[in-house]
Design an enzyme around this catalytic site. Structure first.
Site, PDB file in Angstrom:
ATOM      1  N   ASP A   1       0.714  -1.334   0.021  1.00 33.50           N
ATOM      2  CA  ASP A   1       0.021   0.082  -0.127  1.00 33.50           C
ATOM      3  C   ASP A   1       0.785   1.254   0.035  1.00 33.50           C
ATOM      4  OD1 ASP A   1      -2.437   1.467   0.616  1.00 33.50           O
ATOM      5  OD2 ASP A   1      -3.112  -0.471   1.026  1.00 33.50           O
TER       6      ASP A   1
ATOM      7  N   ASP B   1      -3.334   4.515  -2.078  1.00 35.63           N
ATOM      8  CA  ASP B   1      -4.526   4.896  -1.311  1.00 35.63           C
ATOM      9  C   ASP B   1      -5.159   6.377  -1.711  1.00 35.63           C
ATOM     10  OD1 ASP B   1      -5.923   4.381   1.405  1.00 35.63           O
ATOM     11  OD2 ASP B   1      -5.198   6.450   1.969  1.00 35.63           O
TER      12      ASP B   1
ATOM     13  N   GLU C   1      -6.721   3.465  -5.818  1.00 33.77           N
ATOM     14  CA  GLU C   1      -8.044   3.586  -5.073  1.00 33.77           C
ATOM     15  C   GLU C   1      -8.926   4.668  -5.655  1.00 33.77           C
ATOM     16  OE1 GLU C   1     -10.349   3.332  -0.586  1.00 33.77           O
ATOM     17  OE2 GLU C   1      -8.475   4.699  -0.869  1.00 33.77           O
TER      18      GLU C   1
ATOM     19  N   HIS D   1     -11.404  -3.996   2.721  1.00 32.09           N
ATOM     20  CA  HIS D   1     -11.357  -3.535   4.281  1.00 32.09           C
ATOM     21  C   HIS D   1     -12.456  -2.364   4.692  1.00 32.09           C
ATOM     22  CE1 HIS D   1      -8.578  -1.094   2.408  1.00 32.09           C
ATOM     23  NE2 HIS D   1      -8.393  -0.465   3.482  1.00 32.09           N
ATOM     24  N   ASP D   2     -12.945  -1.768   3.618  1.00 34.62           N
ATOM     25  CA  ASP D   2     -13.717  -0.758   3.948  1.00 34.62           C
ATOM     26  C   ASP D   2     -15.297  -0.705   3.506  1.00 34.62           C
ATOM     27  OD1 ASP D   2     -11.581   1.124   4.646  1.00 34.62           O
ATOM     28  OD2 ASP D   2     -11.033   1.510   2.481  1.00 34.62           O
TER      29      ASP D   2
HETATM   30  C1  NOJ Z   1      -8.855   4.592   2.224  1.00 31.94           C
HETATM   31  C2  NOJ Z   1      -8.470   3.159   3.029  1.00 31.94           C
HETATM   32  O1  NOJ Z   1      -8.846   2.245   2.378  1.00 31.94           O
HETATM   33  C3  NOJ Z   1      -9.171   3.443   4.199  1.00 31.94           C
HETATM   34  O2  NOJ Z   1      -9.065   1.991   5.094  1.00 31.94           O
HETATM   35  C4  NOJ Z   1      -8.430   4.426   5.005  1.00 31.94           C
HETATM   36  O3  NOJ Z   1      -9.076   4.672   5.977  1.00 31.94           O
HETATM   37  C5  NOJ Z   1      -8.728   5.886   4.201  1.00 31.94           C
HETATM   38  N1  NOJ Z   1      -8.120   5.665   2.795  1.00 31.94           N
HETATM   39  C6  NOJ Z   1      -7.568   6.648   4.545  1.00 31.94           C
HETATM   40  O4  NOJ Z   1      -6.217   6.561   4.479  1.00 31.94           O
END
Ligand code: NOJ
Length: 528
Positions: free
Chosen positions: A95, A197, A264, A325-326
């Site tokens: 990442d 990210d 992302e 994971h989100d």
């Molecule tokens: C996206 C990430 O996937 C998430 O888990 C994170 O909280 C935010 N970006 C901030 O970095």
């Protein structure tokens, strides 16, 4: 190219395998589980952050870009993981978190030290509004203003996420160069690329004006939704930054060993696709998550796929994802039976799939008692809205991997950082290995099947998308038909063929021109 043929498997490092008995997984745990990943058939792993961090956002708040947090192990552990992964033919993506650091990163400490600090301009500082409040109305993703006042120097700094995650100033060339050096640090160690990210958030508009209101926002919705993000998201400068990042990757790329960027980016297709032109190999296509899962009908899925397919140029390689994971777990959103159907869809569409750890055994959202909630996004909402409104946050999809039915699911020898889902007694890797019809076996079969060149590269054509059945053709000889309902369905095929895989894992047989689909069944047919 390897990344077009690859299946990417996302490991959330806190939750995969604990080896030192502290209840939090570690880098060594990933190494020990490489044989499992290899046996699954995936080609690449993406590790969410394992860097030095105060863990306010569980590693997405970095205090050192070039070291491993002791909770996860050491740089030597990482090197060993990388070496063994490569020896097994597995690529490793790490990442990259370029938009913000931890407020404890030495860069930020220096930046906030005084208005004259040489690093002041490494972050985004603004004077208060005339009333002393924040410079404008920008809201953070985790709730509340995106600005926090630094009392000592009397200015506000920008943070799109937590106050402990100050945004770097990407307009400053020194910042960019520092981040490119971070990339080189990991590329020299041998990583195969990065998942970047919040790539679409790197730049903000220079005038720092208020964002306009969102007419669709209603009280109770999250703060960030109050406005339309015309000044904080997807700014034109971002494309130039992506191009520069791509150049860094290309410095290290060789034929057969391209170093790749997975971005992302949560945007509608027309905007998303511009990131291909900028040089991002795989701008994450989250549309199945956002538009597909909530409206799981053939007409809708076909629309999502067709729109994308029609907008891609021949230089753009598609990609698909159903979980991370989100986001809530696939099996919780669709139910167990349709989660299998979803897997068939993901692995047979044209494009690189990314798979979230544990979804191969149908892991479900964990239930997190209020006193165990960890996710800062949820906790901030709690502080603001009160306990009774505590949203589930992102902990449910981050619970420990369920390896077997021993205490703590073979994940750890002690109580883990998040509770193990109680269904681990029956839902675990060991049990599913022994059950020839398990989801684990299905995922393995799908990944193996996907290696067929025609399934990898063959064109996509919708065959039928109505009355509960979504069927599409791939290349010259493949037809995939998925039944999105609990009812039996019939489908006329263009010609006969052979069922080579069913989500039920109980038939491989010839079919004539009429295919019967059982409830919740998906099949892959090799046409004559
Ligand atoms: C996206 C990430 O996937 C998430 O888990 C994170 O909280 C935010 N970006 C901030 O970095």
């Amino acid at each position: 190219m390897w990344w077009k043929e690859a299946v990417i498997y996302q490991v959330y490092p806190r939750s995969f395998q604990d080896t030192n008995g502290d209840g939090v997984a570690d880098v060594e745990g990933v190494r020990r589980r490489l044989p499992y990943l290899k046996s699954l058939g995936v080609d690449a792993i993406w590790l969410s952050p394992f860097y030095k961090s105060p863990m306010k956002d569980f590693g997405y708040d970095l205090a050192d870009y070039c070291d491993v947090d002791p909770i996860f192990g050491t740089l030597q552990d990482f090197d060993r993981l990388l070496e063994e992964a490569h020896a097994l033919g597995l690529r490793v993506l790490v990442d990259l978190v370029p938009n913000h650091t931890s407020s404890e990163h030495p860069w930020f400490l220096e930046s906030r030290a005084s208005r004259n600090s040489p690093k002041r301009d490494w972050y985004i500082w603004k004077d208060p509004a005339p009333d002393g409040g924040p410079p404008n109305n920008w809201q953070s993703f985790f709730g509340g203003p995106a600005w926090t006042l630094d009392e000592a120097t009397g200015q506000y700094y920008l943070h799109q996420f937590l106050p402990e995650q100050p945004d770097l100033n990407w307009r400053n060339p020194e910042v960019r160069e520092a981040l490119y050096e971070v990339m080189r640090f990991w590329l020299r160690r041998g990583v195969d690329g990065f998942r970047v990210d919040v790539l679409w958030l790197l730049a903000e508009d220079l005038l720092f004006k208020d964002e306009p209101g969102n007419p669709d926002w209603r009280p109770g919705m999250w703060d960030r939704g109050r406005h339309l993000h015309i000044f904080t998201e997807d700014q034109p400068e971002t494309y130039a930054y992506v191009r520069e990042m791509r150049q860094v990757l290309d410095e290290f790329s060789e034929p057969g060993r391209e170093r790749v960027m997975v971005g992302e980016i949560y945007l509608p297709y027309p905007q998303l696709l511009r990131y291909y032109q900028a040089g991002c190999h795989l701008p994450f296509n989250f549309h199945l998550i956002f538009r597909g899962l909530p409206d799981w009908r053939p007409e809708n899925l076909a629309r999502i796929v067709e729109e994308y397919e029609s907008l891609l140029t021949r230089w753009d390689w598609p990609n698909w994802v159903l979980g991370n994971h989100d986001q809530p777990r696939l099996a919780s959103r669709l139910g167990e039976a349709q989660a299998r159907v979803g897997a068939m869809l993901l692995f047979t569409l044209r494009g690189t799939p990314t798979w979230y750890y544990g979804d191969e055994i149908g892991m479900k959202n964990g239930e997190i008692p209020p006193e165990k909630v960890q996710d800062p996004a949820a906790l901030r909402q709690k502080d603001r809205l009160g306990e009774h409104q505590l949203p589930p946050g992102r902990d449910p999809e981050r619970t420990p991997m369920q390896w077997d039915d021993t205490p703590f699911a073979g994940f750890s020898t002690v109580e883990p950082w998040l509770p193990v889902n109680p269904d681990y007694k029956t839902r675990n890797v060991a049990a599913q290995e022994n059950d020839p019809r398990s989801m684990l076996h299905l995922v393995r079969r799908l990944i193996a099947l996907r290696k067929d060149p025609d399934l990898l590269y063959g064109a996509y054509r919708t065959y039928r998308a109505r009355e509960g059945v979504y069927a599409y053709l791939r290349g010259e000889g493949w037809l995939v038909a998925i039944n999105l309902t609990e009812k039996e369905k019939a489908l006329e095929l263009p010609r006969g063929g052979r069922v080579v895989l069913t989500t039920h894992l109980d038939r491989e047989e010839r079919v004539g021109e009429r295919l019967l689909l059982r409830p919740d069944e998906g099949v892959v047919v090799r046409l004559d």
